[in-house]
Design an enzyme around this catalytic site. Structure first.
Site, mmCIF file in Angstrom:
data_model
loop_
_atom_site.group_PDB
_atom_site.id
_atom_site.type_symbol
_atom_site.label_atom_id
_atom_site.label_comp_id
_atom_site.label_asym_id
_atom_site.label_seq_id
_atom_site.Cartn_x
_atom_site.Cartn_y
_atom_site.Cartn_z
ATOM 1 N N THR A 73 -6.996 -9.820 -1.599
ATOM 2 C CA THR A 73 -7.133 -11.277 -1.737
ATOM 3 C C THR A 73 -8.303 -11.761 -0.871
ATOM 4 O O THR A 73 -8.234 -11.716 0.345
ATOM 5 C CB THR A 73 -5.821 -11.978 -1.310
ATOM 6 O OG1 THR A 73 -4.734 -11.249 -1.879
ATOM 7 C CG2 THR A 73 -5.787 -13.404 -1.779
ATOM 8 N N HIS A 116 0.808 -1.227 0.000
ATOM 9 C CA HIS A 116 0.000 0.000 0.000
ATOM 10 C C HIS A 116 0.837 1.271 0.000
ATOM 11 O O HIS A 116 0.305 2.359 -0.225
ATOM 12 C CB HIS A 116 -1.038 -0.044 1.119
ATOM 13 C CG HIS A 116 -2.014 -1.147 0.856
ATOM 14 N ND1 HIS A 116 -2.810 -1.169 -0.267
ATOM 15 C CD2 HIS A 116 -2.252 -2.306 1.504
ATOM 16 C CE1 HIS A 116 -3.518 -2.283 -0.276
ATOM 17 N NE2 HIS A 116 -3.194 -2.991 0.784
ATOM 18 N N GLU A 131 -0.177 -20.318 5.031
ATOM 19 C CA GLU A 131 -0.578 -19.057 5.675
ATOM 20 C C GLU A 131 -2.091 -19.090 5.782
ATOM 21 O O GLU A 131 -2.793 -19.176 4.763
ATOM 22 C CB GLU A 131 -0.101 -17.842 4.866
ATOM 23 C CG GLU A 131 -0.508 -16.540 5.572
ATOM 24 C CD GLU A 131 -0.007 -15.275 4.861
ATOM 25 O OE1 GLU A 131 1.015 -15.337 4.152
ATOM 26 O OE2 GLU A 131 -0.664 -14.240 5.034
HETATM 27 N N1 PXP Z 1 -1.242 -12.260 3.558
HETATM 28 C C1 PXP Z 1 -1.662 -12.385 2.281
HETATM 29 C C2 PXP Z 1 -1.432 -13.682 1.599
HETATM 30 C C3 PXP Z 1 -2.273 -11.311 1.607
HETATM 31 O O1 PXP Z 1 -2.692 -11.467 0.332
HETATM 32 C C4 PXP Z 1 -2.411 -10.089 2.268
HETATM 33 C C5 PXP Z 1 -3.018 -8.936 1.553
HETATM 34 O O2 PXP Z 1 -2.190 -8.526 0.517
HETATM 35 C C6 PXP Z 1 -1.933 -9.998 3.585
HETATM 36 C C7 PXP Z 1 -1.384 -11.102 4.207
HETATM 37 C C8 PXP Z 1 -1.993 -8.720 4.344
HETATM 38 O O3 PXP Z 1 -3.314 -8.332 4.548
HETATM 39 P P1 PXP Z 1 -3.611 -6.892 5.099
HETATM 40 O O4 PXP Z 1 -3.115 -5.914 4.093
HETATM 41 O O5 PXP Z 1 -5.080 -6.879 5.270
HETATM 42 O O6 PXP Z 1 -2.868 -6.761 6.415
#
Ligand code: PXP
Length: 277
Positions: free
Chosen positions: A141, A51, A191
Site C-alpha cells: 500500500t 506475508h 491509521e
Molecule cells: N498498515 C496498513 C494499512 C498496511 O496496508 C500495511 C501493509 O500491508 C501495514 C500497516 C503494515 O506494513 P508493513 O508490512 O510494512 O509492516
C-alpha cells in the site's frame, strides 16, 4: 523474607511499596499527562500476517499454515491480527478470513472500499475494517486514502460498515486536511501511514521531519476525538520514535516481523517488538 527479624523485613518491604506507589502517583500528577501514560500503557501491537500467506502462495500447498502462525502470533503477544484481502488475492484468500474469524479475538481486515469487499466484510464481521487505497500494480500500500476526491465513496462505505457494528479505520497520510476529512466522514480510527518516515535513514533530518508530521497529525486526530494508529514500514530500528508518541494507540506491523522471524522465529520477533513499543 521471614526470619528472626521477619517483622522488621515486612516493615521494610511495606515501606518500599509505599515509596513506589507514592513515586508513581507523583509522576502521574506532576510530570506527565495521565492520559498520555494510560495511552502508552495501552499501546497495542497489530500483527499483519499477510506475508506468511505470501510464502504459502508461492507453492499453494497450504504450507506454512496461516492458522498455526496466527495462533503462535496471538500466544506471543499480538493484540490484534491484521489481514489484507486484496482484489487480486495475492496473499490472503477468502478462506483465510473465514478460518481466522473463528478464533482471532480482535481481527482487523484491511481492504479497498469496493462493493465486493464491503459485502465480504459485512458477512464476516471482523472487529474492525481498515480502508486502504489499492492498486493492482503496487508491491504494497503506497500511500494513504485520498479522502478529498473520494470523500463520498469512503463516507458511504464507512457508514455501511459501522451500521453492522464494525469499527472503521481510515489509512491516511499525516496531513491536517486529510485528518479533518476523516473526522468529517465519521471514521472511528485513523491509521497514519508511516512509510515516508520508515524510508528515511534512522536519525536523519528527513526522519525528524517525517516524525514531526506524524506527531502533528496525531495531535490533530486526538483533539478531534479519533483513535490514532500508525503503521507501514516499521521495524525494530525505527519503531521507537513512533512508539514514543504517547497518543498513538495501535501499531500495525507486518513485513519486518516476518523478516525477523527468519532469524529468531515468529514468537521472539513479536515478543521483541512488543518490548520496544
Ligand atoms: N498498515 C496498513 C494499512 C498496511 O496496508 C500495511 C501493509 O500491508 C501495514 C500497516 C503494515 O506494513 P508493513 O508490512 O510494512 O509492516
Amino acid at each position: 523474607m521471614l526470619s528472626h527479624n521477619g517483622g522488621i523485613s515486612l516493615v521494610f518491604w511495606g515501606k518500599q511499596a509505599y515509596h513506589i506507589i507514592l513515586y508513581g502517583l507523583t509522576t502521574i500528577l506532576f510530570t506527565e499527562n495521565p492520559k498520555a501514560i494510560i495511552m502508552r500503557l495501552m499501546k497495542k501491537l497489530g500483527v499483519n500476517v499477510d506475508h506468511i500467506a505470501t510464502l504459502r502462495e508461492q507453492r499453494k500447498e497450504g504450507n506454512p499454515s496461516l492458522v498455526d502462525a496466527t495462533k503462535l502470533a496471538i500466544d506471543s503477544g499480538a493484540d490484534i491480527i491484521t489481514i489484507h484481502l486484496r482484489e487480486d488475492r495475492r496473499h490472503i484468500q477468502d478462506a483465510d478470513l473465514w478460518d481466522l474469524i473463528k478464533f482471532v479475538p480482535v481481527l482487523n481486515l484491511e481492504m479497498a472500499a469496493t462493493e465486493e469487499m464491503i459485502g465480504i466484510a459485512i458477512d464476516a464481521k471482523p472487529t474492525m475494517v481498515c480502508l486502504v487505497p489499492e492498486k493492482r500494480e503496487e508491491l504494497t500500500t503506497e500511500g494513504g486514502l485520498d479522502l478529498i476526491s473520494h470523500r463520498e465513496l469512503i463516507g458511504d462505505a464507512t457508514k455501511r460498515l459501522q451500521a453492522e457494528g464494525i469499527q472503521v479505520s481510515l489509512f491516511i497520510d499525516a496531513e491536517d486536511e486529510v485528518v479533518d476529512a476523516a473526522k468529517a466522514i465519521g471514521a472511528d480510527i485513523i491509521e497514519l501511514h508511516t512509510g515516508s518516515y520508515a524510508r528515511a535513514r534512522v536519525g536523519s533530518p528527513e526522519q525528524d521531519t517525517e516524525l514531526a508530521r506524524i506527531q502533528t497529525a496525531t495531535q490533530r486526530g486526538v483533539v478531534a476525538g479519533l483513535q490514532v494508529n500508525a503503521g507501514h514500514g516499521l521495524r525494530q530500528d525505527n519503531v521507537g520514535r513512533i512508539a514514543g508518541i504517547s497518543e498513538v494507540s495501535d501499531l500495525h506491523i507486518g513485513h519486518s516481523l516476518v523478516a525477523d522471524a527468519l532469524f529468531v522465529g515468529l514468537g521472539d520477533a513479536i515478543r521483541q517488538m512488543k518490548a520496544l513499543i
